[in-house]
Design a protein around this motif. Sequence first.
Motif, PDB file in Angstrom:
ATOM      1  N   UNK A  76       0.471  -1.503  -0.130  1.00 26.23           N
ATOM      2  CA  UNK A  76       0.386  -0.326  -0.072  1.00 26.23           C
ATOM      3  C   UNK A  76       0.751   1.472  -0.176  1.00 26.23           C
ATOM      4  N   UNK A  77       0.247   2.345  -0.727  1.00 24.60           N
ATOM      5  CA  UNK A  77       1.142   3.401  -0.487  1.00 24.60           C
ATOM      6  C   UNK A  77       0.039   4.841  -0.872  1.00 24.60           C
ATOM      7  N   UNK A  78       0.484   5.736  -0.057  1.00 21.90           N
ATOM      8  CA  UNK A  78      -0.697   6.757  -0.327  1.00 21.90           C
ATOM      9  C   UNK A  78      -0.302   8.093  -1.629  1.00 21.90           C
ATOM     10  N   UNK A  79      -1.219   8.821  -2.011  1.00 17.88           N
ATOM     11  CA  UNK A  79      -0.511   9.956  -3.020  1.00 17.88           C
ATOM     12  C   UNK A  79      -1.230  11.211  -2.289  1.00 17.88           C
ATOM     13  N   UNK A  80      -0.477  12.271  -2.016  1.00 15.58           N
ATOM     14  CA  UNK A  80      -1.757  13.163  -1.416  1.00 15.58           C
ATOM     15  C   UNK A  80      -1.062  14.457  -1.934  1.00 15.58           C
ATOM     16  N   UNK A  81      -1.673  15.185  -1.999  1.00 18.71           N
ATOM     17  CA  UNK A  81      -1.658  16.602  -2.481  1.00 18.71           C
ATOM     18  C   UNK A  81      -1.934  17.957  -2.418  1.00 18.71           C
ATOM     19  N   UNK A  82      -1.261  18.468  -1.274  1.00 17.10           N
ATOM     20  CA  UNK A  82      -1.709  20.014  -0.765  1.00 17.10           C
ATOM     21  C   UNK A  82      -2.018  21.254  -1.146  1.00 17.10           C
ATOM     22  N   UNK A  83      -2.767  21.988  -0.944  1.00 17.13           N
ATOM     23  CA  UNK A  83      -2.924  22.701  -1.316  1.00 17.13           C
ATOM     24  C   UNK A  83      -4.030  23.389  -2.651  1.00 17.13           C
ATOM     25  N   UNK A  84      -3.986  22.822  -3.568  1.00 16.85           N
ATOM     26  CA  UNK A  84      -4.622  22.524  -4.543  1.00 16.85           C
ATOM     27  C   UNK A  84      -4.079  23.160  -5.869  1.00 16.85           C
ATOM     28  N   UNK A  85      -2.730  22.857  -5.881  1.00 19.72           N
ATOM     29  CA  UNK A  85      -2.397  23.402  -7.226  1.00 19.72           C
ATOM     30  C   UNK A  85      -2.788  23.587  -8.248  1.00 19.72           C
ATOM     31  N   UNK A  86      -2.944  24.492  -9.690  1.00 21.19           N
ATOM     32  CA  UNK A  86      -3.446  23.902 -10.722  1.00 21.19           C
ATOM     33  C   UNK A  86      -3.035  22.449 -11.870  1.00 21.19           C
ATOM     34  N   UNK A  87      -1.604  22.645 -11.484  1.00 15.96           N
ATOM     35  CA  UNK A  87      -1.016  21.158 -11.904  1.00 15.96           C
ATOM     36  C   UNK A  87      -1.715  20.200 -11.386  1.00 15.96           C
ATOM     37  N   UNK A  88      -2.019  19.554 -10.707  1.00 11.20           N
ATOM     38  CA  UNK A  88      -2.509  18.569  -9.944  1.00 11.20           C
ATOM     39  C   UNK A  88      -3.759  17.999 -10.890  1.00 11.20           C
ATOM     40  N   UNK A  89      -4.563  18.801 -11.753  1.00  8.47           N
ATOM     41  CA  UNK A  89      -5.959  18.918 -12.624  1.00  8.47           C
ATOM     42  C   UNK A  89      -4.929  18.439 -14.597  1.00  8.47           C
ATOM     43  N   UNK A  90      -4.182  19.532 -14.502  1.00  8.20           N
ATOM     44  CA  UNK A  90      -3.811  19.518 -15.315  1.00  8.20           C
ATOM     45  C   UNK A  90      -2.202  17.939 -15.679  1.00  8.20           C
ATOM     46  N   UNK A  91      -1.481  18.490 -14.793  1.00  4.73           N
ATOM     47  CA  UNK A  91      -0.352  17.423 -15.315  1.00  4.73           C
ATOM     48  C   UNK A  91      -0.670  15.519 -14.141  1.00  4.73           C
ATOM     49  N   UNK A  92      -1.171  16.036 -13.028  1.00  2.00           N
ATOM     50  CA  UNK A  92      -1.411  15.080 -12.440  1.00  2.00           C
ATOM     51  C   UNK A  92      -2.985  13.578 -12.986  1.00  2.00           C
ATOM     52  N   UNK A  93      -3.559  14.895 -12.696  1.00  2.00           N
ATOM     53  CA  UNK A  93      -4.611  13.675 -13.442  1.00  2.00           C
ATOM     54  C   UNK A  93      -4.779  12.423 -14.229  1.00  2.00           C
ATOM     55  N   UNK A  94      -4.004  12.885 -15.926  1.00  4.49           N
ATOM     56  CA  UNK A  94      -3.552  12.288 -16.327  1.00  4.49           C
ATOM     57  C   UNK A  94      -2.960  10.785 -16.331  1.00  4.49           C
ATOM     58  N   UNK A  95      -1.648  10.694 -15.736  1.00  2.00           N
ATOM     59  CA  UNK A  95      -1.122   9.952 -15.401  1.00  2.00           C
ATOM     60  C   UNK A  95      -1.938   8.879 -14.026  1.00  2.00           C
ATOM     61  N   UNK A  96      -2.459   9.279 -13.227  1.00  2.00           N
ATOM     62  CA  UNK A  96      -3.343   8.612 -12.002  1.00  2.00           C
ATOM     63  C   UNK A  96      -3.812   7.954 -13.174  1.00  2.00           C
ATOM     64  N   UNK A  99      -2.424   4.948 -14.821  1.00  2.00           N
ATOM     65  CA  UNK A  99      -2.811   3.602 -14.018  1.00  2.00           C
ATOM     66  C   UNK A  99      -3.208   3.339 -13.150  1.00  2.00           C
ATOM     67  N   UNK A 100      -4.727   4.318 -13.353  1.00  2.00           N
ATOM     68  CA  UNK A 100      -5.732   3.601 -12.227  1.00  2.00           C
ATOM     69  C   UNK A 100      -5.177   3.830 -10.886  1.00  2.00           C
ATOM     70  N   UNK A 101      -4.600   4.682  -9.966  1.00  2.00           N
ATOM     71  CA  UNK A 101      -4.141   5.025  -8.828  1.00  2.00           C
ATOM     72  C   UNK A 101      -5.549   5.611  -8.392  1.00  2.00           C
ATOM     73  N   UNK A 102      -5.358   5.667  -7.194  1.00  2.00           N
ATOM     74  CA  UNK A 102      -6.612   6.491  -6.678  1.00  2.00           C
ATOM     75  C   UNK A 102      -4.881   7.720  -5.683  1.00  2.00           C
ATOM     76  N   UNK A 103      -6.095   8.353  -5.018  1.00  2.00           N
ATOM     77  CA  UNK A 103      -5.104   9.698  -4.340  1.00  2.00           C
ATOM     78  C   UNK A 103      -5.673  10.322  -3.984  1.00  2.00           C
ATOM     79  N   UNK A 104      -5.514  11.715  -2.931  1.00  2.00           N
ATOM     80  CA  UNK A 104      -5.921  12.746  -2.325  1.00  2.00           C
ATOM     81  C   UNK A 104      -5.922  13.940  -2.075  1.00  2.00           C
ATOM     82  N   UNK A 105      -6.584  15.072  -2.677  1.00  2.00           N
ATOM     83  CA  UNK A 105      -5.801  16.098  -2.942  1.00  2.00           C
ATOM     84  C   UNK A 105      -6.802  17.262  -1.989  1.00  2.00           C
ATOM     85  N   UNK A 106      -5.559  17.635  -1.231  1.00  3.30           N
ATOM     86  CA  UNK A 106      -5.891  18.932   0.725  1.00  3.30           C
ATOM     87  C   UNK A 106      -6.453  19.876  -0.022  1.00  3.30           C
ATOM     88  N   UNK A 107      -6.918  20.403   0.300  1.00  2.00           N
ATOM     89  CA  UNK A 107      -7.517  21.417  -1.015  1.00  2.00           C
ATOM     90  C   UNK A 107      -7.615  23.034   0.542  1.00  2.00           C
TER      91      UNK A 107
END
Length: 293
Positions: A76-96, A99-107
């Motif tokens: 198991x591993x957790x992928x988390x993002x803090x703050x809510x930067x636009x790159x999470x949507x632009x760059x991270x979402x396609x990669x997630x 791979x079919x990976x789950x993640x958590x975004x803290x806004x």
Amino acid sequence: MSSSTVEPAPNSKEPVPILMYHALAHRPAPSAHALSVSPEAFAEQLALLGDRGFTPLTTGALAAVWRGHGRLPARPVLITFDDGYEGVHRHALPVLAQHGFAATLFVTTGWLRGPYDEGGALDTMLDWDQVRQLAAAGVEIGGHSHTHPQLDQLDGARLGHEAARCREIVAAELGAAPVSFAYPYGYSTRRVRHAVRAAGFTQSLAVGNALARRGQGPYALKRVTVRRSTGIGEFERLVDGRGVGAVFAGDRALTKTYAMVRAARRTGLVLNRRTGSVLCPQSPDGLVSPSGD
């Protein structure tokens, strides 16, 4: 069987790496650069997780297992993002998604573009349409306060407002209240943890730069920082739990020193309240996170 009598699964005592990301960008703003990751590095890191057989979970899913519901998956591993930067949507979402990976975004609700924006963000942030798209894709949306203050330096009223207002806004925008929280800068005390719990969050993440363990408790789970300087070899050691202490030795030394400074400032806050003057001293934005009470 009631949830209070459910025994944790045999593998629930295993430590879990919780990765903490911030901005993903080719050219982040100077103030966000040190804690940013390039899109290329992020893609390489997630490819490594896939190749090594890791199974990403959301924060809520891990917390459920550690409360006795179900078992942890393999690696198991957790992928988390803090703050809510636009790159999470632009760059991270396609990669997630690849791979079919789950993640958590803290806004940080007062930093996101839209009707609640109060300024102060370090770089370009998400808007609420993008947050909804992330949620629709399976990313857990958690809270990270409203204006990103140092929560342990606030008086009780403002502390409660920061946690409750954040949860209220996320619930209004997404139609469901968030259950997970991450402390801004990683700073928390017993008083902060109680306030976050009182606001309705059921688990919270700190920093600590160590693997998360069930024994840390649901409101003090530790994470490891992934930053611009994290090479792929170091990243692999972090998710394997090898040499984590050595990687963050410098951060921990600074953390201990700054924890004493912050404790003194909290004492100053109390003394000023007794005279009727509330003092909330602010410190420079740091990259380390004390874990003291």
